[in-house]
Enzyme design. Structure first.
Site: not given
Ligand code: SAH
Length: 419
Positions: A237, A253, A322, A362
């Site tokens: 970040r 995401f 992510d 991940c």
């Molecule tokens: N980058 C973020 C963490 C991402 S975790 C940070 O720094 O805090 C991954 C996220 O993707 C989760 O919030 C989950 O709800 C979301 N997610 C999972 N599958 C998804 C999809 N198909 N479309 C959109 N969001 C999704």
């Protein structure tokens, strides 16, 4: 002490220091042993290899705690935990380090990080995160459950947290034969843990305000993902904050807006956050407001990223991908490869010439080499030429034991679209 004897030729990994013994490597178990009990591990030839805990229900039948026949007691855990805490002293800002107190409001202050990272801290099955002066505990194995009381007592003694919360609800618990365990930890060694908490722990806050590199975030420890926040992306970040000046940014995401807030504070011209969870997106908005980011520079989209990227026609200067772990188990790798390729292909199409993509995985079962291959296939299909500007993993509060490569689960590649 029960003894686990390995099959012929299966001693190499544990004798090097790999902490896992799979059930298929075991010749026989001698002595009475229940799930989670302590065992000594021996090679086929009878050589002592280490001491750990055993669970006949798990594919990972033994997880080693020590390579010597030392007592696995409170003093043992104290040693391991003190070592883990010493590592984090440099990550938590000096003003906040002693007991991880959230007393600092300094420009670059960080008061939240992972304190215990399971195998990476030679404590398999145990995770502890600090959010300011609150601790969140995650016990993932039957073996570690046997020491819950000692661990809670030590955390109390070493860190004097305001309150502790149990988020032992990872999917791996089912494989260990354990039910989920969540809620405020109000009793330890017969005494109330927290000042001002009721017997039911009702006082545990719904949102904890934390500081990460001087940036404020609200963390939902009770209902959020993992233990509430993706602490493992802190350094990535920061990288994005340094790259965002004047750019149109797409954060896919986005969860509670980690990358969106950093990009905005780094001077992004506009930021679009895409997330499937309405709760996460609502907290993303709160986090933007909390950091005084003008909301008219922001677009918050509740959508499936796969669909969003297919439908999107705008181009971006900087895209962050992510996603959650697409391959949580080995059997999911094939589908995961398709998923990663898909989102990367569409992100590459939507990135302007000279633009950047920070793409992450991940999934423990997809290593950096395979992930890079997936990116190259995506680039071919997107018909774009890309450069790798760097690649990173998780920050040092998520260490990987050298002999446990499975621990290096997070991969992040920074790509540049040349043409
Ligand atoms: N980058 C973020 C963490 C991402 S975790 C940070 O720094 O805090 C991954 C996220 O993707 C989760 O919030 C989950 O709800 C979301 N997610 C999972 N599958 C998804 C999809 N198909 N479309 C959109 N969001 C999704």
């Amino acid at each position: 002490m029960a003894r686990v004897l390995l099959k012929q030729g299966r001693e190499e990994a544990p004798s090097r220091g790999h902490p896992w013994v799979f059930s298929g490597a075991i010749e026989r178990v001698e002595g009475e042993i229940e799930a989670g009990g302590i065992v000594d591990l021996f090679s086929h030839a009878g050589e002592f290899l280490g001491r750990g805990y055993y669970n006949p229900r798990s594919q990972i039948a033994v997880r080693l705690l020590a390579r010597q026949p030392v007592a696995i007691d409170k003093a043992f855990f104290r040693g391991r935990m003190e070592s883990a805490l010493a590592l984090r002293k440099h990550i938590l800002s000096p003003e906040t380090a002693a007991g991880a107190r959230a007393t600092s409001s300094g420009a670059g202050a960080t008061n939240s990080c992972r304190l215990i990272h399971a195998e990476g801290d030679l404590l398999p099955g145990l995770i502890c995160d600090t959010y300011g002066d609150y601790l969140v505990l995650q016990v993932n194995t039957a073996g570690m459950e046997q020491f819950r009381d000692e661990i809670i007592s030590l955390l109390k003694e070493l860190l004097a947290p305001t309150m502790m919360y149990d988020r032992s609800d990872a999917a791996t618990r089912a494989q260990e034969g354990l039910p989920d365990s969540t809620g405020p930890i109000v009793e330890a060694e017969g005494g109330p843990l927290a000042n001002g908490s009721s017997a039911t722990g009702a006082a545990f806050p719904d949102h904890i305000e934390i500081l990460e590199n001087g940036i404020k975030f609200l963390v939902d420890v009770k209902q959020g993902q993992k233990t509430g926040f993706y602490l493992d992306q802190r350094d990535n970040r920061s990288l994005i904050r340094g790259l965002a000046q004047g750019k149109r940014v797409l954060n896919c995401f986005s969860y509670t807006g980690g990358f969106s807030v950093y990009a905005s504070l780094g001077g992004a011209a506009a930021v679009t956050s895409v997330e499937a969870s309405a709760e996460a997106l609502a907290l993303c908005k709160e986090n933007l407001i909390l950091n005084n980011i003008p909301i008219d520079s922001q677009r918050l989209v509740k959508a499936d990223v796969f669909q969003f990227l297919r439908d999107e026609h705008d181009d971006y200067d900087l895209i962050i991908l992510d996603p959650p772990a697409f391959a949580k188990r080995k059997g999911q790798v094939k589908g995961a490869i398709r998923g990663y390729k898909d989102i990367n292909l569409y992100a590459m199409k939507r990135t302007k010439k000279g633009g950047l993509i920070l793409t992450c995985s991940c999934s423990q079962h997809i290593d950096a080499g395979l992930f890079k291959k997936i990116l190259s296939y995506a680039a071919v299909d997107a018909n774009r030429q890309l450069q790798i500007l760097g690649n990173w993993g998780a920050p040092p509060d998520h260490p990987t034991a050298l002999h446990h490569p499975e621990g290096a689960y997070l991969k992040a590649f920074l790509l540049r679209v040349v043409e």
